[in-house]
Design a protein around this motif. Structure first.
Motif, mmCIF file in Angstrom:
data_model
loop_
_atom_site.group_PDB
_atom_site.id
_atom_site.type_symbol
_atom_site.label_atom_id
_atom_site.label_comp_id
_atom_site.label_asym_id
_atom_site.label_seq_id
_atom_site.Cartn_x
_atom_site.Cartn_y
_atom_site.Cartn_z
ATOM 1 N N ASP A 5 0.863 -1.167 0.000
ATOM 2 C CA ASP A 5 0.000 0.000 0.000
ATOM 3 C C ASP A 5 0.902 1.219 0.000
ATOM 4 O OD1 ASP A 5 -2.280 -1.568 0.151
ATOM 5 O OD2 ASP A 5 -2.335 -1.519 2.333
ATOM 6 N N THR A 6 0.332 2.357 -0.335
ATOM 7 C CA THR A 6 1.136 3.574 -0.336
ATOM 8 C C THR A 6 1.437 4.009 1.090
ATOM 9 O OG1 THR A 6 -0.856 4.925 -0.442
ATOM 10 C CG2 THR A 6 0.204 4.371 -2.528
ATOM 11 N N LEU A 7 2.593 4.631 1.269
ATOM 12 C CA LEU A 7 2.997 5.166 2.562
ATOM 13 C C LEU A 7 3.036 6.679 2.449
ATOM 14 C CD1 LEU A 7 5.983 2.771 3.385
ATOM 15 C CD2 LEU A 7 3.631 2.584 4.175
ATOM 16 N N LYS A 8 2.549 7.359 3.443
ATOM 17 C CA LYS A 8 2.516 8.817 3.442
ATOM 18 C C LYS A 8 3.773 9.362 4.106
ATOM 19 C CE LYS A 8 -0.301 12.710 4.910
ATOM 20 N NZ LYS A 8 -1.523 13.123 5.602
ATOM 21 N N ILE A 9 4.380 10.377 3.486
ATOM 22 C CA ILE A 9 5.535 11.049 4.075
ATOM 23 C C ILE A 9 5.010 12.027 5.117
ATOM 24 C CG2 ILE A 9 7.499 12.559 3.637
ATOM 25 C CD1 ILE A 9 7.531 11.394 0.772
ATOM 26 N N THR A 10 5.545 11.906 6.332
ATOM 27 C CA THR A 10 5.078 12.681 7.472
ATOM 28 C C THR A 10 6.199 13.564 8.004
ATOM 29 O OG1 THR A 10 3.654 10.820 8.071
ATOM 30 C CG2 THR A 10 4.028 12.452 9.766
ATOM 31 N N LYS A 11 5.868 14.757 8.457
ATOM 32 C CA LYS A 11 6.857 15.648 9.059
ATOM 33 C C LYS A 11 7.218 15.108 10.446
ATOM 34 C CE LYS A 11 7.682 20.493 10.224
ATOM 35 N NZ LYS A 11 9.053 20.459 9.763
ATOM 36 N N ILE A 12 8.528 14.997 10.693
ATOM 37 C CA ILE A 12 9.036 14.546 11.979
ATOM 38 C C ILE A 12 10.109 15.549 12.387
ATOM 39 C CG2 ILE A 12 10.184 12.694 13.239
ATOM 40 C CD1 ILE A 12 9.095 10.741 11.117
ATOM 41 N N GLY A 17 9.536 11.511 7.331
ATOM 42 C CA GLY A 17 9.669 10.068 7.453
ATOM 43 C C GLY A 17 8.394 9.373 7.057
ATOM 44 N N VAL A 18 8.450 8.062 7.020
ATOM 45 C CA VAL A 18 7.275 7.242 6.753
ATOM 46 C C VAL A 18 7.082 6.303 7.933
ATOM 47 C CG1 VAL A 18 7.438 7.340 4.240
ATOM 48 C CG2 VAL A 18 8.604 5.524 5.459
ATOM 49 N N ILE A 19 5.861 5.928 8.166
ATOM 50 C CA ILE A 19 5.524 4.971 9.211
ATOM 51 C C ILE A 19 5.519 3.586 8.571
ATOM 52 C CG2 ILE A 19 3.798 4.260 10.911
ATOM 53 C CD1 ILE A 19 4.991 7.031 11.468
ATOM 54 N N LEU A 20 6.308 2.663 9.128
ATOM 55 C CA LEU A 20 6.316 1.299 8.606
ATOM 56 C C LEU A 20 5.225 0.486 9.282
ATOM 57 C CD1 LEU A 20 10.149 0.518 8.608
ATOM 58 C CD2 LEU A 20 8.725 1.224 6.675
#
Length: 77
Positions: A5-12, A17-20
């Motif tokens: 599935d697609t992973l969303k790039i998140t501000k950290i 980053g992405v959540i695995l």
């Protein structure tokens, strides 16, 4: 290769980053806090569990190649 599935790039913080998903972490046999190695080849990204022995071997190989670059060039001719 299995599709994901697609992973969303998140501000950290100041980074991104992405959540695995848990399933991916299980397949990699890692837990939160573990380190991963990231390799980019031909536009593809590969994540694998960090392996200190592999890093030491690669560092040693780089050093040998650097120290013996002239000899290696002659052998390649």
């Amino acid at each position: 290769m299995a599709s994901l599935d697609t992973l969303k790039i998140t501000k950290i913080g100041n980074s991104s980053g992405v959540i695995l998903p848990r399933e991916i972490m299980d397949k990699l046999n890692v837990i939160q806090g573990d380190q991963l190695s990231l390799t980019i080849t031909d536009g593809e990204i590969r994540l694998s569990p960090y392996d200190e022995n592999k890093k030491l071997q690669l560092d040693l190989a780089r050093e040998i190649m650097r120290e013996n670059r002239n000899m290696l060039r002659k052998l390649a001719e």
